[in-house]
Design an enzyme around this catalytic site. Structure first.
Site: not given
Length: 323
Positions: A33, A213, A215, A217-218, A220, A222-223
């Site tokens: 990372y 994960s 969400l 990768f984001g 979920l 909703g954005k």
């Protein structure tokens, strides 16, 4: 895993301070990372965590990190290791300990298997892709030695399959070696494949799922439903999010976002509340980029039976669109 790429040291420390104040005590990272991986930033996340950890009471935290598996384009990690052999594991642990500024790791994990397995968006095992890999026996032997030395307290696996978990357990029992205590695999509303085989295996063998994960990768959060071009990992690093660019993903994500609105929750709170409601999830690994996101994530709570049933209805329509 955003620390050092999307987050500065100051932001990382602020997030960690806030999370700890809310009761968080498990911090997970990896030698590769931040992501997406590249030579100039590799190890920076551990460095940021280490600088923060140095100011804390070390014994209050469960610190996890991971040794990278055979090279997947990461030629800058130990010159692109072809295996997770003794030399690579010993080199990796010493480097991680130095960056994290600690003399022990609570949970040391193999980031991905040494052998041929489908992962990171692939779901079909292909025997034609077989190659010579370091044996589980060698991996487990050196990991057990690290536990005996005090550098590591517990060991786990990541991105693993039912066969892999069974093999690690079998070798440990046969040779009297250290037993794995955890598995870190993806698990979220649009990828529930853990339930198909690994759930039973881990339940019977008392192995904890550290769900990553959550969400997706984001997605979920909703954005991207409102704005497909919203800044985030899917737009900043499009190649890195290929596992989520599959036909039924947009429809499933939109359906969960609508359900969240109906229930008076944010999409992220629905997604994280689902994981908090699963008995086999020992810890949900969140990776917020901003303090606003972190506060929203930590504000999630377990869902009611009625809310979970509503999720199941969507799951029946869109079963695992992003395995």
């Amino acid at each position: 895993m955003t620390f050092g790429e999307q987050n500065s040291l100051a932001e990382a420390c602020a997030q960690l301070d806030y999370a700890v104040a809310q009761g968080v005590n498990f911090i997970d990272t990896a030698e590769m990372y931040p992501v997406p991986g590249k030579a100039e930033t590799q190890g920076r996340t551990e460095e940021y965590v280490g600088k923060w950890l140095k100011t804390q009471a070390r014994e209050q935290f469960i610190l996890g990190t991971k040794v990278a598996g055979p090279a997947r384009g990461f030629g800058w990690i130990r010159n692109g290791p072809q295996s997770i052999d003794r030399a690579n594991i010993l080199s990796a642990i010493d480097s991680s300990l130095k960056r994290l500024q600690t003399d022990y790791i609570d949970l040391y994990q193999i980031h991905w298997p040494a052998r041929n397995v489908p992962m990171f968006g692939k779901s079909d095992y292909d025997p034609a892709l077989e190659f010579t890999a370091t044996s589980v026996e060698e991996q487990l032997t050196v990991l057990s030695e690290l536990v005996q030395s005090g550098k590591v307290r517990h060991i786990g696996v990541s991105n693993e399959t039912p066969w892999g978990v069974a093999e690690f357990l079998k070798v440990a029992e046969r040779l009297g070696l250290q037993r794995i205590v955890s598995i870190q695999n993806p698990y979220n509303l649009i990828n529930r494949t853990f339930e198909m085989g690994l759930h039973e295996m881990c339940h019977r063998e008392q192995i904890s799922l550290l769900a990553y994960s959550p969400l997706a990768f984001g997605l979920l959060s909703g954005k991207y439903v409102q704005n497909p071009d919203e800044q985030g990992r899917m737009t900043l690093f499009p190649a890195f999010g290929q596992r989520y660019r599959k036909p039924n993903v947009p429809a499933a994500v939109a359906a969960y976002a609508r359900l969240a609105q109906q229930l008076g929750l944010t999409p992220a709170q629905l997604a994280l509340g689902f994981l908090r409601s699963r008995s086999f999830v020992a810890s949900t690994i969140i990776g917020a980029t901003s303090m606003v996101q972190l506060k929203e994530n930590l504000g999630s709570t377990a869902l009611s039976a009625e809310q979970l049933q509503a999720i199941e209805q969507i799951h029946l329509l869109y079963p695992n669109p992003a395995p």
